[in-house]
Design a protein around this motif. Structure first.
Motif, PDB file in Angstrom:
ATOM      1  N   PHE A  32      83.789  57.152  40.459  1.00 36.54           N
ATOM      2  CA  PHE A  32      81.914  57.691  41.698  1.00 36.54           C
ATOM      3  C   PHE A  32      83.175  57.328  43.092  1.00 36.54           C
ATOM      4  O   PHE A  32      82.791  58.089  43.415  1.00 36.54           O
ATOM      5  CB  PHE A  32      81.846  55.943  41.570  1.00 36.54           C
ATOM      6  CG  PHE A  32      80.809  55.139  42.944  1.00 36.54           C
ATOM      7  CD1 PHE A  32      79.523  56.531  42.866  1.00 36.54           C
ATOM      8  CD2 PHE A  32      81.463  54.985  43.610  1.00 36.54           C
ATOM      9  CE1 PHE A  32      78.550  56.144  43.708  1.00 36.54           C
ATOM     10  CE2 PHE A  32      80.223  55.299  44.939  1.00 36.54           C
ATOM     11  CZ  PHE A  32      79.178  55.270  44.727  1.00 36.54           C
ATOM     12  N   ASP A  33      85.030  57.362  42.581  1.00 41.78           N
ATOM     13  CA  ASP A  33      84.795  56.865  44.530  1.00 41.78           C
ATOM     14  C   ASP A  33      85.836  58.019  44.629  1.00 41.78           C
ATOM     15  O   ASP A  33      85.649  58.732  45.899  1.00 41.78           O
ATOM     16  CB  ASP A  33      86.660  56.104  44.416  1.00 41.78           C
ATOM     17  CG  ASP A  33      86.201  54.717  44.437  1.00 41.78           C
ATOM     18  OD1 ASP A  33      84.624  54.155  44.772  1.00 41.78           O
ATOM     19  OD2 ASP A  33      87.348  53.549  44.227  1.00 41.78           O
ATOM     20  N   GLU A  34      85.716  59.497  43.691  1.00 39.59           N
ATOM     21  CA  GLU A  34      86.361  60.273  43.519  1.00 39.59           C
ATOM     22  C   GLU A  34      85.283  61.473  44.161  1.00 39.59           C
ATOM     23  O   GLU A  34      85.326  63.114  44.536  1.00 39.59           O
ATOM     24  CB  GLU A  34      87.147  61.318  42.221  1.00 39.59           C
ATOM     25  CG  GLU A  34      88.243  60.702  42.506  1.00 39.59           C
ATOM     26  CD  GLU A  34      89.068  60.276  40.959  1.00 39.59           C
ATOM     27  OE1 GLU A  34      88.273  61.802  40.416  1.00 39.59           O
ATOM     28  OE2 GLU A  34      89.603  59.976  40.348  1.00 39.59           O
ATOM     29  N   VAL A  35      83.731  61.163  44.262  1.00 43.36           N
ATOM     30  CA  VAL A  35      82.807  62.096  43.774  1.00 43.36           C
ATOM     31  C   VAL A  35      82.280  62.851  45.301  1.00 43.36           C
ATOM     32  O   VAL A  35      82.508  64.220  45.151  1.00 43.36           O
ATOM     33  CB  VAL A  35      81.014  61.456  43.722  1.00 43.36           C
ATOM     34  CG1 VAL A  35      79.459  61.865  43.967  1.00 43.36           C
ATOM     35  CG2 VAL A  35      81.592  61.092  42.817  1.00 43.36           C
ATOM     36  N   ILE A  36      82.508  61.847  45.824  1.00 46.08           N
ATOM     37  CA  ILE A  36      82.580  62.373  47.995  1.00 46.08           C
ATOM     38  C   ILE A  36      83.381  63.632  48.600  1.00 46.08           C
ATOM     39  O   ILE A  36      83.411  63.784  48.628  1.00 46.08           O
ATOM     40  CB  ILE A  36      82.495  61.609  48.729  1.00 46.08           C
ATOM     41  CG1 ILE A  36      81.920  61.855  50.233  1.00 46.08           C
ATOM     42  CG2 ILE A  36      83.157  60.543  48.752  1.00 46.08           C
ATOM     43  CD1 ILE A  36      80.636  62.814  50.460  1.00 46.08           C
ATOM     44  N   GLU A  37      84.737  63.080  47.734  1.00 45.50           N
ATOM     45  CA  GLU A  37      86.001  63.899  48.011  1.00 45.50           C
ATOM     46  C   GLU A  37      86.196  65.266  47.178  1.00 45.50           C
ATOM     47  O   GLU A  37      86.059  66.311  47.718  1.00 45.50           O
ATOM     48  CB  GLU A  37      87.029  63.093  47.402  1.00 45.50           C
ATOM     49  CG  GLU A  37      87.402  62.264  47.864  1.00 45.50           C
ATOM     50  CD  GLU A  37      88.750  61.425  47.954  1.00 45.50           C
ATOM     51  OE1 GLU A  37      89.647  61.772  46.037  1.00 45.50           O
ATOM     52  OE2 GLU A  37      89.268  59.863  47.945  1.00 45.50           O
ATOM     53  N   GLU A  38      85.150  64.902  45.231  1.00 43.78           N
ATOM     54  CA  GLU A  38      84.598  66.645  45.505  1.00 43.78           C
ATOM     55  C   GLU A  38      84.207  67.695  46.016  1.00 43.78           C
ATOM     56  O   GLU A  38      83.906  68.548  45.592  1.00 43.78           O
ATOM     57  CB  GLU A  38      84.677  66.747  44.173  1.00 43.78           C
ATOM     58  CG  GLU A  38      85.667  65.449  43.015  1.00 43.78           C
ATOM     59  CD  GLU A  38      86.892  66.330  42.557  1.00 43.78           C
ATOM     60  OE1 GLU A  38      86.812  67.460  42.662  1.00 43.78           O
ATOM     61  OE2 GLU A  38      88.380  65.760  42.344  1.00 43.78           O
ATOM     62  N   VAL A  39      82.990  66.739  45.744  1.00 45.88           N
ATOM     63  CA  VAL A  39      82.072  67.214  46.419  1.00 45.88           C
ATOM     64  C   VAL A  39      82.469  67.714  48.040  1.00 45.88           C
ATOM     65  O   VAL A  39      82.094  68.628  48.293  1.00 45.88           O
ATOM     66  CB  VAL A  39      80.856  66.424  46.729  1.00 45.88           C
ATOM     67  CG1 VAL A  39      79.921  67.539  47.455  1.00 45.88           C
ATOM     68  CG2 VAL A  39      79.692  66.248  45.747  1.00 45.88           C
ATOM     69  N   GLU A  40      83.080  67.200  48.484  1.00 43.01           N
ATOM     70  CA  GLU A  40      84.181  68.687  50.181  1.00 43.01           C
ATOM     71  C   GLU A  40      84.386  68.751  49.843  1.00 43.01           C
ATOM     72  O   GLU A  40      84.111  69.698  50.797  1.00 43.01           O
ATOM     73  CB  GLU A  40      84.631  66.067  50.599  1.00 43.01           C
ATOM     74  CG  GLU A  40      83.158  65.917  51.136  1.00 43.01           C
ATOM     75  CD  GLU A  40      84.212  64.447  52.281  1.00 43.01           C
ATOM     76  OE1 GLU A  40      85.312  64.505  51.705  1.00 43.01           O
ATOM     77  OE2 GLU A  40      84.140  63.580  53.374  1.00 43.01           O
ATOM     78  N   HIS A  41      85.476  68.927  48.961  1.00 44.57           N
ATOM     79  CA  HIS A  41      86.052  69.764  48.277  1.00 44.57           C
ATOM     80  C   HIS A  41      85.317  70.973  48.458  1.00 44.57           C
ATOM     81  O   HIS A  41      85.446  72.269  48.991  1.00 44.57           O
ATOM     82  CB  HIS A  41      86.867  69.902  47.922  1.00 44.57           C
ATOM     83  CG  HIS A  41      87.923  70.328  47.427  1.00 44.57           C
ATOM     84  ND1 HIS A  41      89.254  70.733  48.801  1.00 44.57           N
ATOM     85  CD2 HIS A  41      88.585  71.104  46.363  1.00 44.57           C
ATOM     86  CE1 HIS A  41      90.008  72.452  47.845  1.00 44.57           C
ATOM     87  NE2 HIS A  41      89.622  72.425  46.409  1.00 44.57           N
ATOM     88  N   ALA A  42      84.444  70.673  47.213  1.00 45.81           N
ATOM     89  CA  ALA A  42      83.138  72.003  47.295  1.00 45.81           C
ATOM     90  C   ALA A  42      82.781  72.924  48.326  1.00 45.81           C
ATOM     91  O   ALA A  42      82.825  73.553  48.385  1.00 45.81           O
ATOM     92  CB  ALA A  42      82.724  71.337  46.189  1.00 45.81           C
ATOM     93  N   VAL A  43      82.346  72.379  49.122  1.00 42.82           N
ATOM     94  CA  VAL A  43      82.334  72.708  50.211  1.00 42.82           C
ATOM     95  C   VAL A  43      82.227  74.242  51.393  1.00 42.82           C
ATOM     96  O   VAL A  43      82.426  74.305  51.812  1.00 42.82           O
ATOM     97  CB  VAL A  43      80.763  71.533  51.199  1.00 42.82           C
ATOM     98  CG1 VAL A  43      80.676  71.813  52.620  1.00 42.82           C
ATOM     99  CG2 VAL A  43      79.953  70.610  50.872  1.00 42.82           C
ATOM    100  N   LYS A  44      83.877  72.823  51.343  1.00 41.11           N
ATOM    101  CA  LYS A  44      84.908  73.699  51.908  1.00 41.11           C
ATOM    102  C   LYS A  44      84.617  75.179  51.399  1.00 41.11           C
ATOM    103  O   LYS A  44      84.752  75.731  51.720  1.00 41.11           O
ATOM    104  CB  LYS A  44      86.019  73.163  51.875  1.00 41.11           C
ATOM    105  CG  LYS A  44      86.287  71.358  52.987  1.00 41.11           C
ATOM    106  CD  LYS A  44      87.497  71.091  52.863  1.00 41.11           C
ATOM    107  CE  LYS A  44      87.765  70.263  54.197  1.00 41.11           C
ATOM    108  NZ  LYS A  44      88.834  69.430  54.201  1.00 41.11           N
ATOM    109  N   LEU A  45      85.180  74.554  49.780  1.00 41.65           N
ATOM    110  CA  LEU A  45      85.605  76.621  49.300  1.00 41.65           C
ATOM    111  C   LEU A  45      84.151  77.075  49.438  1.00 41.65           C
ATOM    112  O   LEU A  45      84.313  78.607  49.137  1.00 41.65           O
ATOM    113  CB  LEU A  45      85.796  76.081  47.500  1.00 41.65           C
ATOM    114  CG  LEU A  45      87.073  75.555  47.539  1.00 41.65           C
ATOM    115  CD1 LEU A  45      86.966  74.517  45.723  1.00 41.65           C
ATOM    116  CD2 LEU A  45      88.233  75.678  47.283  1.00 41.65           C
TER     117      LEU A  45
END
Length: 71
Positions: A32-45
């Motif tokens: 759960f703690d990594e979800v927002i980081e992964e989503v933010e990274h995907a948005v940047k990509l």
């Protein structure tokens, strides 16, 4: 790979990997703690991919315009 200076294909592949990770397709759920980081990274990509597509479209339009001027 946490960078956005990569090829369109590599960026898109990484987005697909992130989606797979978030969906738990590898048999493990994304912490759960990594979800927002992964989503933010995907948005940047995805934003980088969009910029590359726009730039490519502009270059192609310029080439077509130059081709029409020469004809």
């Amino acid at each position: 790979m946490k960078q956005t200076d990569m090829s369109y294909d590599n960026a898109l592949k990484e987005v697909e990997n992130i989606i797979s990770k978030l969906q738990g397709n590898d048999g493990q759920q994304c912490p759960f703690d990594e979800v927002i980081e992964e989503v933010e990274h995907a948005v940047k990509l995805l934003n980088e991919c969009k910029k590359k597509l726009i730039k490519t479209e502009e270059r192609m339009n310029k080439l077509f315009e130059e081709s029409n001027e020469q004809a």
